[in-house]
Each structure stands twice: as structure tokens, then as C-alpha cells.
Scaffold this active site. Sequence first.
Site, PDB file in Angstrom:
ATOM      1  N   TRP A 249      -0.110  -7.999  68.398  1.00 22.11           N
ATOM      2  CA  TRP A 249      -0.937  -7.249  67.840  1.00 22.11           C
ATOM      3  C   TRP A 249      -2.215  -7.803  67.687  1.00 22.11           C
ATOM      4  CZ3 TRP A 249      -0.468  -2.402  67.911  1.00 22.11           C
ATOM      5  CH2 TRP A 249       0.803  -2.125  67.591  1.00 22.11           C
TER       6      TRP A 249
ATOM      7  N   ASP B 168      -6.213  -7.892  59.844  1.00 23.51           N
ATOM      8  CA  ASP B 168      -5.155  -6.718  60.051  1.00 23.51           C
ATOM      9  C   ASP B 168      -4.018  -6.981  59.187  1.00 23.51           C
ATOM     10  OD1 ASP B 168      -3.282  -4.925  60.795  1.00 23.51           O
ATOM     11  OD2 ASP B 168      -3.689  -5.503  63.211  1.00 23.51           O
TER      12      ASP B 168
ATOM     13  N   LYS C 132       3.617   1.628  57.171  1.00 22.14           N
ATOM     14  CA  LYS C 132       4.530   0.707  56.587  1.00 22.14           C
ATOM     15  C   LYS C 132       4.644   0.444  55.289  1.00 22.14           C
ATOM     16  CE  LYS C 132       2.718  -0.922  61.014  1.00 22.14           C
ATOM     17  NZ  LYS C 132       3.829  -0.559  61.852  1.00 22.14           N
TER      18      LYS C 132
HETATM   19  N1  PMP Z   1      -1.564  -3.930  63.819  1.00 21.74           N
HETATM   20  C1  PMP Z   1      -0.458  -4.173  63.261  1.00 21.74           C
HETATM   21  C2  PMP Z   1      -0.168  -5.604  62.532  1.00 21.74           C
HETATM   22  C3  PMP Z   1       0.826  -3.217  63.582  1.00 21.74           C
HETATM   23  O1  PMP Z   1       1.996  -3.420  62.659  1.00 21.74           O
HETATM   24  C4  PMP Z   1       0.441  -1.949  63.876  1.00 21.74           C
HETATM   25  C5  PMP Z   1       1.545  -0.829  64.081  1.00 21.74           C
HETATM   26  N2  PMP Z   1       2.721  -1.288  64.438  1.00 21.74           N
HETATM   27  C6  PMP Z   1      -0.806  -1.907  64.259  1.00 21.74           C
HETATM   28  C7  PMP Z   1      -1.858  -2.769  64.171  1.00 21.74           C
HETATM   29  C8  PMP Z   1      -1.047  -0.391  65.137  1.00 21.74           C
HETATM   30  O2  PMP Z   1      -1.259   0.501  64.219  1.00 21.74           O
HETATM   31  P1  PMP Z   1      -1.389   2.106  64.717  1.00 21.74           P
HETATM   32  O3  PMP Z   1      -0.282   2.494  65.438  1.00 21.74           O
HETATM   33  O4  PMP Z   1      -1.689   2.570  63.128  1.00 21.74           O
HETATM   34  O5  PMP Z   1      -2.727   2.300  65.277  1.00 21.74           O
END
Ligand code: PMP
Length: 360
Positions: free
Chosen positions: A102, A172, A196
Site C-alpha cells: 500500500w 493511510d 474494513k
Molecule cells: N490502503 C490500504 C492500507 C488498504 O488496505 C487499501 C485497501 N485494501 C487501500 C489503501 C485501497 O483502498 P481502496 O480500495 O478503498 O481505494
Amino acid sequence: MTQIYNFSAGPAVLPQEVLAQARDELVNWHGSGMSVMEMSHRGKEFMSIAAEAEADLRELMAIPANYKVLFLQGGAHNQFSMVPMNLLRGKKTVDYVNTGIWSEKAIAEAARYCDVNIAASSEDRNFTYAPTQGSWKLNPDAAYVHYTSNETIGGVEIFWTPETGNVPLVVDMSSHILSRPFDVSKFGVIYAGAQKNIGPAGLTIVIVRDDLIGEPVSGTPTMLDYKTHADNDSMYNTPPTYAIYMAGLVFKWLKAKGGLAAMEKINILKAGLLYDYLDSTGFYYSPIAKENRSRMNVPFRMKNDALDATFLEESKNHGLLQLKGHKLVGGMRASIYNAMPIEGVESLVDFMKSFEKRYG
Ligand code: PMP
């Protein structure tokens, strides 16, 4: 019927009580004769739902008055670009800490707008730990410092808050927001996708300090300017109304459970059950450094990974759903967000023990 426990990383398990309340209110919210899904976002009913959700979130997280809470769309992915667009403010470089998949995605997006300095990285050990603050090489002229406080795929959590002096700290928090108290005043921007630990997919929460709003890079689309949403109580366009309503129910549920300090206690217990078992067997293992083991996302492996498919098939038949690790890392992963009851973790550990007995 077998008791089902859902270990999905997201969209993820929601509290049973919340789902039951949503069911009861589905077609007629509080005698209004309407479903929340059918309400105008500008009507008094929905405005009260949104205002209460915001007030409850502010209370839960003790969000100071000089921060705006924005209810947006586009997921955490959209924040990967909104953050540089809104926070660069004439500067050309930013600091990012790379702790996994991420972080890498956030870095790749920021690199479209500016020079990204990788202040620290745990790539050397395949993202199985987080670099300690002492090793972060921060640039005092950076527009901001960005890190991912819980890597959902890797299962790496940072339990301390970085110190970045006058440089705004951006985080994030998608996969562990609301899992414990955080000192919001230490951050310039906190963002998190809802799917989540907050509610259904479609809602993204951004908590942003007032002084960081209002100077986006030239050419920033109206919808990607924090000011647009801050000035309009997140109702510049049609917000994800039902997701906001559901998040509001989750906030009430959290308050009734005793708030984030109470959540932290139970989350420590739940994660401890699983990690203690992983450490006690030679059959399974956790690849993550002890000091960075996520309380929300627990990746685990078997020494004999040829058994993975059998494990996943049998666990599913046992009512333990969505335990497959992310395709980029393989193995298994149990996501045990706030809404996962301790009985779910106990049931998983019992199953793992019996699997070990049969195949170990
Ligand atoms: N950052 C983290 C830490 C995540 O776990 C996720 C989703 N798994 C995202 C970003 C991306 O999120 P989204 O699919 O809502 O754009």
C-alpha cells in the site's frame, strides 16, 4: 447451521447488531416512511444522520475542533492523489516511508506530481517489519511525510506515532482506524477507506487540519480539492448516503462498547490468541517481526505450503471464510477487525489445532 466467521480483509465483517438494526430500519427509517437509500441528501432526515455520524466519530477519536471530517468517495486510492494535490503548496519534494504494497501504491501516485524521497523502507526484508523512527531520513523541506500505519496485505502495523516536527504527517489508516485511540493532533491528514473497520465500501473518511485546506496545485479538479468538501459539509455532490448511515451505526456500536480504549483491549486479546498459537507450533508461522505484528490483519503460513489449498477448503467448510492471503504474498491471512468477535478467533485457533493434528 454452522456458525460463520468472516475473515475478509475488506469489504469485511460488520457487527451483527449493526446489520440487524439496518435490516429493521431498511424500508422505513424512524417512521419517515422512507429507506435511508431513498432520502435526499439535503433533506432534514439525512442531514441529521450525517451530522450525528460526524459528531460520534469526533467523540470516538477525540478529533480537535481545528480538523475537518470529510465523507468522500474514491477510496484510499483517491487519497493517494488528493494528498499531493492539496498538500504540495509550492514545494517540490515529499517524504514517504515504504512498508509494503500500500505504501508503494501511494508512492507511485505521488511521483506523478513531485519528487518522492523514500525516507525509509523495509523492502530489504521483504516488508516483514517497519523501519524505526531513528532510521527515517526526513527532509525538513518536504511538503509532508506520508506513511501507512497498517499494511493490510503484509500485516505490518506501526504502534508509535512518528515525529516530523513542522512537516505535516499524513497517514493511510485504512485498515486499523478505530482499532485503538490515536492522537489526531499529531497528524496533518488521516485517511481511510471505510470497508474494513468502519462500514460498507463506497465511503472514504478524511480528517484534515484546517490550515492544510485551500491551496491545491493549479489544475486540481474541483472534486479533488479538500476545500470543496470542507466548505460544503461533504455535500458538494451526492455523498454515499447509505454508507454514511451504516458508518454512523458502527460509530454508535463502538460507543456502546466503551469506545476505542475498550476496543484496543479486546483487539490485543484477539490478536494475542492467534499470534501466541502461531508462535507455539512448528507447523504454522508468522513471517512478521514481533514488534510490528498487526492486530487487524494476521498473515500466517504453514511450513508445508503444499497444504494451503486443503487448509482453505476445510476452513471454509468449517464456516471460517475468506482466509486466503492476498495473491501477491500467498499463504493465509485472518483479518480480525473490531467487528470480529473473540469467539471467531477462538474458533479459528481450534480449527488450526485440529488441522495441525491431522496433517502435522
Ligand atoms: N490502503 C490500504 C492500507 C488498504 O488496505 C487499501 C485497501 N485494501 C487501500 C489503501 C485501497 O483502498 P481502496 O480500495 O478503498 O481505494
